[in-house]
Design an enzyme around this catalytic site. Structure first.
Site, PDB file in Angstrom:
ATOM      1  N   HIS A 130      -9.078 -27.416  49.996  1.00 20.71           N
ATOM      2  CA  HIS A 130      -9.624 -26.055  49.919  1.00 20.71           C
ATOM      3  C   HIS A 130      -9.168 -25.364  48.626  1.00 20.71           C
ATOM      4  O   HIS A 130      -9.997 -24.838  47.866  1.00 20.71           O
ATOM      5  CB  HIS A 130      -9.164 -25.249  51.144  1.00 20.71           C
ATOM      6  N   GLU A 131      -7.866 -25.366  48.378  1.00 25.99           N
ATOM      7  CA  GLU A 131      -7.365 -24.646  47.197  1.00 25.99           C
ATOM      8  C   GLU A 131      -7.812 -25.325  45.903  1.00 25.99           C
ATOM      9  O   GLU A 131      -8.154 -24.643  44.930  1.00 25.99           O
ATOM     10  CB  GLU A 131      -5.840 -24.502  47.248  1.00 25.99           C
ATOM     11  N   HIS A 134     -11.285 -24.238  45.094  1.00 21.28           N
ATOM     12  CA  HIS A 134     -11.342 -22.953  44.370  1.00 21.28           C
ATOM     13  C   HIS A 134     -11.133 -23.157  42.873  1.00 21.28           C
ATOM     14  O   HIS A 134     -11.783 -22.512  42.053  1.00 21.28           O
ATOM     15  CB  HIS A 134     -10.269 -21.996  44.884  1.00 21.28           C
ATOM     16  N   HIS A 140     -15.735 -19.171  49.070  1.00 21.89           N
ATOM     17  CA  HIS A 140     -15.729 -19.479  50.508  1.00 21.89           C
ATOM     18  C   HIS A 140     -17.125 -19.781  51.028  1.00 21.89           C
ATOM     19  O   HIS A 140     -18.109 -19.177  50.624  1.00 21.89           O
ATOM     20  CB  HIS A 140     -15.083 -18.339  51.296  1.00 21.89           C
ATOM     21  N   CYS A 141     -17.157 -20.745  51.947  1.00 24.09           N
ATOM     22  CA  CYS A 141     -18.422 -21.244  52.501  1.00 24.09           C
ATOM     23  C   CYS A 141     -18.579 -20.692  53.919  1.00 24.09           C
ATOM     24  O   CYS A 141     -17.607 -20.572  54.663  1.00 24.09           O
ATOM     25  CB  CYS A 141     -18.381 -22.775  52.517  1.00 24.09           C
ATOM     26  N   CYS A 165     -18.994 -29.527  52.651  1.00 27.48           N
ATOM     27  CA  CYS A 165     -20.371 -29.626  53.151  1.00 27.48           C
ATOM     28  C   CYS A 165     -21.255 -30.080  51.982  1.00 27.48           C
ATOM     29  O   CYS A 165     -20.802 -30.117  50.824  1.00 27.48           O
ATOM     30  CB  CYS A 165     -20.834 -28.284  53.709  1.00 27.48           C
ATOM     31  N   CYS A 168     -21.514 -27.471  49.046  1.00 30.41           N
ATOM     32  CA  CYS A 168     -20.278 -27.336  48.258  1.00 30.41           C
ATOM     33  C   CYS A 168     -20.003 -28.615  47.461  1.00 30.41           C
ATOM     34  O   CYS A 168     -19.530 -28.559  46.328  1.00 30.41           O
ATOM     35  CB  CYS A 168     -19.091 -27.007  49.160  1.00 30.41           C
TER      36      CYS A 168
HETATM   37 ZN   LIG Z   1      -9.932 -19.851  50.085  1.00 28.50          ZN
HETATM   38 ZN   LIG Z   2     -19.411 -25.617  52.131  1.00 28.49          ZN
END
Ligand SMILES: [Zn+2]
Ligand SMILES: [Zn+2]
Length: 189
Positions: A130-131, A134, A140-141, A165, A168
Site C-alpha cells: 500500500h505505502e 503511494h 486510495h482506491c 485491483c 490500480c
Molecule cells: Zn494510504
Molecule cells: Zn485499486
C-alpha cells in the site's frame, strides 16, 4: 537497474525483511536491497502520546537513500502517528521516493488476542505494498479488496488483498514505465 530498498528500524526481525523481500519483488518486479538497521531518533518520541512522530522517522529513512534507489521503505516497530490522527499504519510521499510502515499495530497481541503469524505476515505485506503504491503515485482506491483501499482500522487491513485491483495495477505499470524511461534517458546523457 535501480532497486527498492528496505530500511529496517531498531529490532526489526530478519524474518520480516525476508517476507517483505519475497512479496515486494513479486508485486513490483524490482531488485530488493536491505540497508543496515537504523535507530529511530529519540527526538521523534512524543512523551504525552507515548508514540513516535512519523515524519522525522520517514526523514531518517529517506536520508539513507542511495543513487540507485528507486524507492525506499522504512520498517519500524514503533507506534507512529501524524498530528491529525491517533495512529497510522504507514505513511508515504505521494509520487516520491520514501515510505514507512509500522509493525506495532499489526500483531494480534496488540489487540489482546493470541498471536497469529500467518495473519501478521499478510498484514505486513499489505501495508508495505500500500505505502509503496503511494510512492508510485497511486491514491486510495474505492475497491475495498484492493491493496490501495484506505485502512484506518485493522479490520479494514484484513478485508483487503495484498495486491492491486486491475485499475490500480494499470496505473502502477504506467508509473513504473515512466521511471524506467527516466533512467534510460539519464543513461543516454
Ligand atoms: Zn494510504
Ligand atoms: Zn485499486
Amino acid at each position: 537497474m535501480s532497486s527498492i530498498y528496505l530500511a529496517p528500524g531498531y529490532h526489526v526481525s530478519g524474518e520480516v525483511i525476508h517476507i517483505l523481500t519475497n512479496h515486494i519483488v513479486e508485486i513490483f518486479d524490482f531488485p530488493i536491497k536491505t540497508l543496515p538497521d537504523f535507530v529511530e531518533a529519540d527526538d521523534s518520541y512524543d512523551y504525552k502520546r507515548e508514540q513516535y512522530s512519523s515524519v522525522p522517522i520517514l526523514r531518517q529513512v529517506i536520508d539513507q537513500a542511495k543513487p540507485d534507489t528507486a524507492r525506499i521503505l522504512g520498517i519500524t516497530n514503533k507506534d507512529i502517528f501524524i498530528p491529525m490522527l491517533s495512529f497510522i499504519f504507514g505513511q508515504a510521499q505521494l509520487g516520491g521516493i520514501g515510505a514507512i510502515i509500522s509493525l506495532a499495530r499489526l500483531r494480534q497481541n496488540f489487540y489482546g488476542l493470541p498471536d497469529d503469524d500467518h495473519l501478521y505476515r499478510r498484514r505486513i505485506c499489505k501495508e508495505a505494498v500500500h505505502e509503496l503504491g503511494h510512492t508510485f503515485g497511486l491514491t486510495h482506491c474505492m475497491d475495498m479488496r484492493c491493496v490501495m483501499s484506505l485502512s484506518t482500522s485493522i479490520e479494514q487491513v484484513d478485508i483487503k488483498e495484498d495486491d492491486f485491483c486491475g485499475a490500480c495495477r494499470t496505473l502502477l505499470v504506467e508509473s513504473i514505465a515512466t521511471i524506467s524511461h527516466d533512467n534510460l534517458h539519464g543513461e543516454e546523457r
